[in-house]
Scaffold this motif. Structure first.
Motif, PDB file in Angstrom:
ATOM      1  N   ALA A   1       0.829  -1.206   0.000  1.00 15.65           N
ATOM      2  CA  ALA A   1       0.000   0.000   0.000  1.00 15.65           C
ATOM      3  C   ALA A   1       0.863   1.256   0.000  1.00 15.65           C
ATOM      4  CB  ALA A   1      -0.930  -0.004   1.214  1.00 15.65           C
TER       5      ALA A   1
ATOM      6  N   ASP B   1       1.072   3.864  -3.204  1.00 13.57           N
ATOM      7  CA  ASP B   1       0.785   5.267  -2.925  1.00 13.57           C
ATOM      8  C   ASP B   1       1.922   6.161  -3.431  1.00 13.57           C
ATOM      9  OD1 ASP B   1      -1.056   7.199  -1.394  1.00 13.57           O
ATOM     10  OD2 ASP B   1       0.908   7.663  -0.558  1.00 13.57           O
TER      11      ASP B   1
ATOM     12  N   GLU C   1      -8.542  -4.535  -2.956  1.00 19.43           N
ATOM     13  CA  GLU C   1      -7.503  -3.824  -2.214  1.00 19.43           C
ATOM     14  C   GLU C   1      -6.854  -2.748  -3.082  1.00 19.43           C
ATOM     15  OE1 GLU C   1      -3.538  -5.103   0.362  1.00 19.43           O
ATOM     16  OE2 GLU C   1      -4.033  -6.223  -1.461  1.00 19.43           O
TER      17      GLU C   1
ATOM     18  N   ARG D   1      -8.100  -1.230  -5.726  1.00 15.88           N
ATOM     19  CA  ARG D   1      -9.056  -0.149  -5.965  1.00 15.88           C
ATOM     20  C   ARG D   1      -9.108   0.812  -4.769  1.00 15.88           C
ATOM     21  NH1 ARG D   1     -13.441   1.016  -9.169  1.00 15.88           N
ATOM     22  NH2 ARG D   1     -13.197  -0.928 -10.338  1.00 15.88           N
ATOM     23  N   GLN D   2      -9.124   0.271  -3.575  1.00 18.29           N
ATOM     24  CA  GLN D   2      -9.174   1.108  -2.376  1.00 18.29           C
ATOM     25  C   GLN D   2      -7.936   1.996  -2.261  1.00 18.29           C
ATOM     26  OE1 GLN D   2      -9.716  -1.862   0.682  1.00 18.29           O
ATOM     27  NE2 GLN D   2     -11.958  -1.748   0.580  1.00 18.29           N
ATOM     28  N   ILE D   3      -6.765   1.438  -2.601  1.00 26.54           N
ATOM     29  CA  ILE D   3      -5.528   2.220  -2.533  1.00 26.54           C
ATOM     30  C   ILE D   3      -5.565   3.366  -3.542  1.00 26.54           C
ATOM     31  CG2 ILE D   3      -3.031   2.174  -2.866  1.00 26.54           C
ATOM     32  CD1 ILE D   3      -3.104  -0.778  -1.950  1.00 26.54           C
TER      33      ILE D   3
ATOM     34  N   GLU E   1      -8.212   4.769  -5.032  1.00 22.87           N
ATOM     35  CA  GLU E   1      -9.235   5.757  -4.692  1.00 22.87           C
ATOM     36  C   GLU E   1      -8.824   6.591  -3.478  1.00 22.87           C
ATOM     37  OE1 GLU E   1     -12.731   3.368  -4.304  1.00 22.87           O
ATOM     38  OE2 GLU E   1     -13.143   3.357  -6.466  1.00 22.87           O
ATOM     39  N   GLY E   2      -8.169   5.951  -2.514  1.00 24.48           N
ATOM     40  CA  GLY E   2      -7.708   6.674  -1.336  1.00 24.48           C
ATOM     41  C   GLY E   2      -6.575   7.626  -1.637  1.00 24.48           C
ATOM     42  N   ASN E   3      -5.759   7.287  -2.639  1.00 25.86           N
ATOM     43  CA  ASN E   3      -4.640   8.148  -3.014  1.00 25.86           C
ATOM     44  C   ASN E   3      -5.110   9.470  -3.614  1.00 25.86           C
ATOM     45  OD1 ASN E   3      -2.841   8.894  -5.617  1.00 25.86           O
ATOM     46  ND2 ASN E   3      -1.495   8.278  -3.930  1.00 25.86           N
ATOM     47  N   GLY E   4      -6.127   9.412  -4.469  1.00 27.45           N
ATOM     48  CA  GLY E   4      -6.744  10.620  -5.006  1.00 27.45           C
ATOM     49  C   GLY E   4      -6.066  11.253  -6.207  1.00 27.45           C
TER      50      GLY E   4
ATOM     51  N   SER F   1      -8.293   8.792 -11.295  1.00 22.48           N
ATOM     52  CA  SER F   1      -9.610   8.160 -11.294  1.00 22.48           C
ATOM     53  C   SER F   1      -9.538   6.914 -12.164  1.00 22.48           C
ATOM     54  CB  SER F   1     -10.673   9.123 -11.837  1.00 22.48           C
ATOM     55  OG  SER F   1     -10.365   9.519 -13.163  1.00 22.48           O
TER      56      SER F   1
END
Length: 333
Positions: free
Chosen positions: A194, A198, A271, A273-275, A277-280, A283
């Protein structure tokens, strides 16, 4: 006295170069299958999503493509050719720009073999190498228009610190990977992945120009399979057991085995996808499981499997244990 500063240089482990029997070039059929399975999707996304107007290219500015973790051999040449053809189709109603391709991998990658394999006649792009870790910045701000990476992001920037620390709950004694290990080991790997993704996304977010696209082909485990279920028949687990056998034979020390871990992690789509989307920084326009042709997956002969693994891991193992054990290790495997 003159003060001397020290800089920390990341470890660099490249897969086997050249074109010999243990080379990646001769043992990368699986990676070729991934590339071929993704070709149609990449073509479609370039056609539909690459925003030529938003790229705002200057009259003489080339389209810049980066292949991150390119390795060497025919696969990367074919991948770039596929991308280039899709980009040229995209520009068919516009003035066709020039193209510049940056091939990136670790500093120890066999760039000589890679550039020797580039087409001499008819190559429609300018080529350059960019050695270094893709977990950090490699290019100027907003300088890239298309970023591609295949079968590279499952390699971590480093082995998780806790797995080689006897005082840590993630201490991975007697194993070389998280397969077959307690959940603390798996979680240490997951946390490191992760952090690395990131960092990768933060760097690419600065380097990719507005309107550009990035295609990432990442080996993964289906969401329906949990950590304990992926241990049976695992290649890292089997390789680790071979090293333990060599330890019992007195060929390698117990300390050497206990401090060797593979810097590889296979994520889950959920997992990942979450990383992202959380990174920002990006898209997700499209995310799919690739249907890899069967002939690229099946390796019925033990020798094929062994050559494949040796091409990937020999340099990593040799760095830790020395080259004296390599032949015997893979014979046992």
């Amino acid at each position: 006295m003159e003060a001397k500063s020290q800089s920390l240089v990341p470890e660099s482990y490249a897969i086997n170069g050249g074109d010999g029997p243990y080379s990646y070039a001769q043992n990368s059929l699986y990676q070729r299958g991934i590339m071929e399975a993704a070709k149609g999707m990449i073509n479609e996304e370039i056609a539909m999503k690459l925003d030529i107007q938003k790229l705002s290219l200057a009259a003489s500015e080339p389209i810049r493509i980066a292949d991150l973790g390119c390795s060497c051999g025919a696969n990367t040449i074919l991948a770039i050719q596929n991308i280039l053809e899709a980009l040229k189709r995209k520009f068919r109603t516009h003035p066709t720009p020039e193209f510049q391709v940056f091939f990136n991998d670790q500093v120890s990658n066999d760039f000589n073999s890679l550039f020797a394999s580039l087409p001499v006649l008819g190559r429609q792009y300018y080529a350059a190498s960019v050695p270094g870790s893709f977990h950090g910045r490699l290019f100027p701000t907003a300088s890239l228009h298309f970023v591609y990476s295949s079968c590279a992001l499952h390699w971590l920037s480093k082995v998780p610190k806790g797995v080689v620390d006897k005082t840590d709950p993630a201490w991975n004694e007697g194993r070389i990977h998280y397969t077959g290990a307690p959940k603390e080991v798996f979680e240490a790997y997951s946390d490191q992945f992760a952090k690395d993704i990131d960092s990768f996304l933060q760097a690419r977010g600065k380097e990719l120009a507005p309107g550009g696209l990035m295609a990432l082909l990442i080996p993964a485990i289906p969401d329906v399979i949990s950590h304990p279920q992926i241990t049976t028949g695992s290649e890292p687990e089997l390789l680790g057991s071979c090293l333990v056998d060599m330890e019992k034979m007195g060929i390698v020390s117990e300390a050497k085995v206990d401090t060797f871990n593979l810097p590889i992690y296979f994520t889950y789509p959920k997992e990942l996808r979450q990383i992202i989307e959380g990174n920002g920084c990006f898209s997700i326009k499209r995310m799919e499981i690739l249907n890899i042709p069967k002939q690229h997956i099946v390796m019925p002969e033990p020798r094929q499997r062994t050559l494949y693994l040796r091409a990937l891991l020999e340099a990593l193992i040799e760095k830790h244990f020395g080259n004296e054990i390599i032949d015997q290790l893979f014979e046992i495997y």
